[in-house]
Scaffold this motif. Structure first.
Motif: not given
Length: 457
Positions: A167, A170, A194, A196
Motif C-alpha cells: 500500500r 501506491k 492500495g 490505482k
C-alpha cells in the motif's frame, strides 16, 4: 467406453459434444460416488454456464446430495472455499481458456485439489453405466447459495502478503480479466492493496468480445497499450475462469509463465525448507537452471495443474506451476492461485523498491515457439505411437527421449515436445533452443514430420 475427462475436467463444444443431459448425468454420477454430503457449484461468464450449473445441481439433488451455489466466481475461489468451508466436492462450470462455444466442468476435491485419474475413472464408470443413486422425495438434497466466497478469498489473500508495504507504494495496475470470472475479484483485490486500478475487458461477458480468452501476447495489445500510455507499474491478465494469469512489465513486455515461476521460485527457495519446484514438461530449461542456481531441484510432470498439484503434495515441494500461467502455492492450497502470485510480485517489488521489469531481467529468455496440427481425438493414440518411432529418428543430434507426457526429444541444442491436446482435436508442438534461428528450424522440421505422419493415418 468413451473417455469424458481431458487434461482438466470435462471440456467440449456445446450442442455437438456437450449438452444439458450430459451435465445432468455428471451431477448424478458425482452424487452417486459421494453418496451424501454437500457440493459447491459455481461458474464463469460463459453463456451456457447457468443452464449447465442448473443441470448439475438437479443431478446432485436427485441423489440426495446437497448443493451450495456460488454464482460467478473464479475457479481458484471455488477450489479454496470447497476446502475452507468443508464441502465434499466443488464443481466449476467452465471451459477455462477455450473459445466461447466450449463448455465443461472442472471437478475439485475436499482438499482443494483436482480429482485424481482414479476418481475420474470411477465417475466415468458410473456415468456410462447409468446406475445412479436415487433419493426418495423425502430425502432429496437441499440447495442454498453463498454470496461471500470472493470476499472470503480476498481476506485470506491479504493475510499472506505484506499489505502495508504494498500500500505504501501506491502502484498503478492495469487489470485485464478478459471478460471472465476475474472481473469479480482481481480489481477489488488490487484496490485493497492500495493500487490505482484501471481495467480493460472488465465486464462479465461469455462471448469474450474484448479478446481471446487465453491471455497471450497477441491478444493483450489493449493491455500493453494502456500500460505504455498510463505509466502503469504492472499488468495482470487472466483467462476465462481465472486459473491462469500472465504478467506484463511497466514497459509492456509480456512475461512467459515459466519465467515468472522461475522468478518466484528463487524467492521461495530463500526461505522454505523444501528445495523442490514442480513444473510440467513444456516449461523452459531456464526454470531448471534458475532453480539449480538458487540451490533447488526441478521435477517435471505431465501437462495439467492436477499433475503438478499431485507431485507438489507427494514431494512436499515449495511451489510449482505451468508455463501457461498456472501457479500453485501449497502453503495456501493445491489449486492454481493466480491472485497470490500477483500479491507476491507486488510484495517483492515493494520490498526491493524495484520495478517488475528490472527484477525479471535476472531470469534469461530462451526463444520458445509453439504450433499445432489438427488431429481428430480418435486418431491421437495412433498418431503418437507412430511419432514416437519417426520423430526421434528424423530430428538428428538426439541426446534424450522422454515420454512423461507426449514425446519429448532433447537435442544437443534445444528440445521439442509433441503431445496431443487434452481439450482440443489437435497435436501441440513446443520447441526451445538457445537461439531464435535454431528454434525456428526445430519447429519447422518437427511440424513437417507431424503433418507427414498425419497424412499416413
Amino acid at each position: 467406453m468413451t473417455k469424458l475427462f481431458g487434461t482438466t475436467g470435462v471440456r467440449k463444444i456445446y450442442g455437438t459434444e456437450f449438452d444439458v443431459e450430459m451435465a445432468l448425468k455428471l451431477g448424478k454420477s458425482l452424487g452417486t460416488y459421494l453418496k451424501e454430503g454437500t457440493v459447491l457449484i459455481a461458474r464463469d461468464a460463459r453463456t451456457t454456464g447457468l443452464m449447465i450449473a442448473d443441470a448439475l445441481s438437479a443431478g446432485l439433488l436427485s441423489t440426495g446430495v446437497n448443493v451450495v451455489r456460488g454464482g460467478i466466481i473464479p475457479t481458484p475461489t471455488l477450489a479454496l472455499m470447497t476446502r475452507e468451508l468443508g464441502y465434499d466436492a466443488g464443481l466449476m462450470v467452465t471451459a477455462s481458456h477455450n473459445p466461447p462455444e466450449y463448455t465443461g466442468v472442472k471437478f475439485w476435491g475436499a482438499d482443494s485439489m483436482g480429482l485424481t485419474q482414479d476418481v475420474e475413472s470411477k465417475l466415468e464408470e458410473i456415468f456410462h453405466s447409468e446406475q445412479y443413486q436415487v433419493a426418495t422425495w423425502k430425502k432429496l438434497g437441499n440447495e442454498s447459495s453463498n454470496g461471500t466466497l470472493v470476499a472470503s478469498h480476498i481476506e485470506r489473500l491479504l493475510e499472506r502478503c505484506d499489505v502495508d508495504k504494498i500500500r505504501s507504494k501506491k502502484y498503478k495496475v492495469i487489470v485485464d480479466p478478459g471478460n471472465g470470472a476475474a472481473c469479480v475479484l482481481t480489481p477489488y483485490l488490487m484496490q485493497e492493496l492500495g493500487c490505482k486500478v484501471v481495467t480493460v475487458n472488465g465486464q462479465l461477458d461469455g462471448h469474450f468480445p474484448g479478446r481471446k480468452s487465453e491471455p497471450e501476447k497477441e491478444s493483450l495489445t489493449d493491455l500493453i497499450r494502456l500500460i505504455e500510455n498510463t505509466g502503469a507499474d504492472l499488468g495482470i491478465a487472466h483467462d476465462g475462469d481465472s486459473d491462469r494469469v500472465v504478467f506484463v512489465t511497466e514497459t509492456g513486455e509480456v512475461i512467459r509463465g515459466d519465467r515468472t515461476i522461475a522468478f518466484l521460485a528463487q524467492e521461495y527457495l530463500k526461505t522454505t525448507a523444501s528445495k523442490t519446484i514442480v513444473t510440467t514438461v513444456d516449461s523452459s530449461q531456464v526454470l531448471d537452471e534458475t532453480v539449480k542456481k538458487a540451490g533447488g531441484e526441478t521435477i517435471r510432470t505431465p501437462v495439467g495443474d492436477i499433475q503438478v498439484a499431485i507431485k507438489i503434495r507427494d514431494e512436499d515441494a515449495a511451489m510449482g506451476g505451468e508455463a501457461c500461467g498456472v501457479f500453485i502455492f501449497p502453503e495456501f492450497h493445491l489449486a492454481p492461485e493466480p491472485f497470490l502470485a500477483a500479491c507476491k510480485i507486488l510484495e517483492i517489488m515493494a520490498k526491493t523498491d524495484k520495478s517488475f521489469g528490472s527484477l525479471i531481467t535476472n531470469i534469461p529468455i530462451y526463444p520458445l515457439q509453439k504450433s499445432k496440427v489438427p488431429c481428430a481425438n480418435e486418431l491421437k493414440p495412433k498418431a503418437m505411437e507412430k511419432l514416437s518411432d519417426v520423430l526421434p529418428k528424423a530430428m538428428g543430434d538426439v541426446v534424450e527421449v522422454l515420454t512423461v507426457d507426449g514425446l519429448g526429444v532433447f537435442l544437443k541444442k534445444g528440445w521439442v515436445l509433441v503431445r496431443p491436446s487434452g481439450t482440443e482435436p489437435i497435436i501441440r508442438i513446443t520447441c526451445e533452443a538457445p537461439e531464435e534461428e535454431i528454434t525456428q528450424n526445430i519447429l519447422k522440421q518437427a511440424k513437417s514430420i507431424v503433418e507427414e505422419t498425419m497424412e499416413t493415418l
